[in-house]
Scaffold this active site. Structure first.
Site, PDB file in Angstrom:
ATOM      1  N   SER A  29       0.799  -1.228   0.000  1.00 19.48           N
ATOM      2  CA  SER A  29       0.000   0.000   0.000  1.00 19.48           C
ATOM      3  C   SER A  29       0.826   1.269   0.000  1.00 19.48           C
ATOM      4  O   SER A  29       0.267   2.360  -0.137  1.00 19.48           O
ATOM      5  CB  SER A  29      -0.915   0.005   1.226  1.00 19.48           C
ATOM      6  OG  SER A  29      -0.151   0.047   2.398  1.00 19.48           O
ATOM      7  N   THR A 168      -7.266  -1.204  -2.688  1.00 19.70           N
ATOM      8  CA  THR A 168      -6.982  -0.524  -1.429  1.00 19.70           C
ATOM      9  C   THR A 168      -6.464   0.886  -1.652  1.00 19.70           C
ATOM     10  O   THR A 168      -5.971   1.222  -2.723  1.00 19.70           O
ATOM     11  CB  THR A 168      -5.936  -1.312  -0.622  1.00 19.70           C
ATOM     12  OG1 THR A 168      -4.894  -1.683  -1.513  1.00 19.70           O
ATOM     13  CG2 THR A 168      -6.545  -2.533  -0.004  1.00 19.70           C
ATOM     14  N   THR A 189       1.807   7.222   0.359  1.00 23.13           N
ATOM     15  CA  THR A 189       0.926   6.170  -0.158  1.00 23.13           C
ATOM     16  C   THR A 189       1.318   5.777  -1.576  1.00 23.13           C
ATOM     17  O   THR A 189       1.971   6.560  -2.285  1.00 23.13           O
ATOM     18  CB  THR A 189      -0.535   6.659  -0.174  1.00 23.13           C
ATOM     19  OG1 THR A 189      -1.400   5.574  -0.478  1.00 23.13           O
ATOM     20  CG2 THR A 189      -0.756   7.743  -1.218  1.00 23.13           C
ATOM     21  N   ARG A 199      -3.604   9.726 -11.733  1.00 23.69           N
ATOM     22  CA  ARG A 199      -4.559  10.055 -10.648  1.00 23.69           C
ATOM     23  C   ARG A 199      -3.765  10.388  -9.374  1.00 23.69           C
ATOM     24  O   ARG A 199      -2.866   9.668  -8.969  1.00 23.69           O
ATOM     25  CB  ARG A 199      -5.474   8.862 -10.386  1.00 23.69           C
ATOM     26  CG  ARG A 199      -6.452   9.061  -9.209  1.00 23.69           C
ATOM     27  CD  ARG A 199      -5.930   8.478  -7.918  1.00 23.69           C
ATOM     28  NE  ARG A 199      -6.905   8.518  -6.829  1.00 23.69           N
ATOM     29  CZ  ARG A 199      -6.612   8.232  -5.565  1.00 23.69           C
ATOM     30  NH1 ARG A 199      -5.398   7.888  -5.222  1.00 23.69           N
ATOM     31  NH2 ARG A 199      -7.553   8.290  -4.633  1.00 23.69           N
ATOM     32  N   THR A 222      -6.457   8.586   5.979  1.00 21.85           N
ATOM     33  CA  THR A 222      -6.278   7.416   5.126  1.00 21.85           C
ATOM     34  C   THR A 222      -7.665   7.029   4.598  1.00 21.85           C
ATOM     35  O   THR A 222      -8.677   7.411   5.175  1.00 21.85           O
ATOM     36  CB  THR A 222      -5.671   6.224   5.901  1.00 21.85           C
ATOM     37  OG1 THR A 222      -6.509   5.913   7.017  1.00 21.85           O
ATOM     38  CG2 THR A 222      -4.280   6.550   6.417  1.00 21.85           C
ATOM     39  N   GLY A 223      -7.682   6.262   3.524  1.00 19.68           N
ATOM     40  CA  GLY A 223      -8.957   5.842   2.951  1.00 19.68           C
ATOM     41  C   GLY A 223      -9.207   6.515   1.613  1.00 19.68           C
ATOM     42  O   GLY A 223      -8.256   6.961   0.956  1.00 19.68           O
TER      43      GLY A 223
HETATM   44  N1  GLY Z   1      -5.800   8.070   0.702  1.00 13.94           N
HETATM   45  C1  GLY Z   1      -4.994   7.598  -0.339  1.00 13.94           C
HETATM   46  C2  GLY Z   1      -5.513   7.829  -1.679  1.00 13.94           C
HETATM   47  O1  GLY Z   1      -6.699   8.022  -1.875  1.00 13.94           O
HETATM   48  O2  GLY Z   1      -4.741   7.810  -2.617  1.00 13.94           O
END
Ligand code: GLY
Length: 320
Positions: A29, A168, A189, A199, A222-223
């Protein structure tokens, strides 16, 4: 925490902390080994804020560099810019001696190939419909996957299928406070798995994936990054604390704003998950999750000088 106890700078300490995961090929991740975009190429996002000097830096959609958090700090330290993205970010890192490497591990390559296979299924995840219409569950088509990947064991195939249809957003937000009251923060991330190339989520956006004001405190998320960007969550949480809210109330208010964007429709919100983390200047902290865990509470990690521990997140809605 060891670095903080030895008097290191608060930002150097949090970056060293997240570097452990960025460099771990088994974590899919963040950083090296992070799940890739639609084309099978990992693209990483990160930002940093140094409280005492009130400066920040960020990189978005950077390719080929294992530790985007370090490059975000280089942007902060050596340029007049706050954010550098894409090819420019990779070139900037290389100018500072970072080696461009293939970040795709065998594990993340397998998961990407299984996602490609999953596109045959009507419940496959794709980037071209809204998130609340995505993410329908389906049993693992084990027979088909075993034929396609005969050398891979069943557990790994089941894991890869789960990632294929539930991509994820794994992210780390790490906030620090030292004995002098100095604060810093980092968010890093590999973003949404299978995303459209280019993106960028919330993680490198100052005010969304991270916001910190040395006079008040810091917050991160996060999320599902898009949901956070829509409410400028990091900034919202810090401003809530500035106006007197306890960190618990500050993160709950941010979650309510996410929910409000769906008219509090739980059937739509059930497809999303998002967490906010808050650390106030006096050391009070909290984290909040849109949903409780199915069996155990969603947790966040804390170390305030002794042993590391998990603490439960407050939550807006209960699953199950
Ligand atoms: N929270 C990480 C993302 O949406 O890339």
């Amino acid at each position: 925490m060891e670095m903080l106890q030895q008097g290191a700078d608060t930002l150097d300490a949090v970056i060293a902390g997240v570097n452990i995961v960025e460099l771990d090929p088994n974590d899919t991740s963040v950083g090296y080994g992070g799940l890739p975009n639609e084309d099978g190429v990992p693209e990483l996002d990160s930002c940093v804020t140094h409280g005492p000097t009130r400066r920040c830096g960020a990189v978005g959609a950077i390719r080929g560099i294992k530790t985007p958090s370090k490059i975000a700090k280089l942007v902060m330290d050596h340029t007049t810019h706050v954010m550098i993205v894409g090819e420019g970010a990779t070139r900037f890192a290389k100018a500072y001696g970072y080696k461009e490497e293939d970040l795709l591990t065998e594990k993340s390559r397998l998961a990407w190939l299984v996602w490609k296979q999953s596109l045959r299924s009507p419940s496959a995840f794709n980037n071209w419909i809204s998130m609340d219409q995505n993410l329908t569950a389906e049993n693992v088509p084990l027979k088909r996957l075993k034929e396609a990947f005969p050398d891979v064991d069943e557990n790994t195939l089941a894991w890869a299928w789960d990632k294929a249809i539930h991509p994820t957003y794994g992210t780390i937000n790490c906030l620090s406070l030292n004995e002098k009251g100095e604060m810093s923060g980092v968010t890093t991330t590999s973003g949404l798995a299978w995303k459209i190339p280019g993106r960028v989520g919330d993680s490198p956006i100052i005010g969304a994936g991270l916001f910190l004001d040395q006079d008040v405190g810091g917050a991160g998320s996060t999320g599902v990054g898009e949901e956070n960007i829509r409410i400028a969550g990091g900034h919202t949480v810090v401003e809530n604390m500035r106006h007197g809210m306890h960190p618990k109330d500050a993160v709950m208010d941010a979650l309510k704003r996410v929910s409000r964007n769906y008219n509090d429709d739980k059937s739509k919100l059930a497809k999303l998950d998002i967490q906010f983390y808050a650390l106030r200047k006096d050391g009070e902290h909290a984290a909040g999750s849109l949903w409780s865990g199915a069996k155990t509470p969603v947790q966040y990690s804390v170390n305030d000088g002794g042993d590391s521990r998990h603490e439960p997140c407050v939550f807006l809605y209960r699953r199950g």
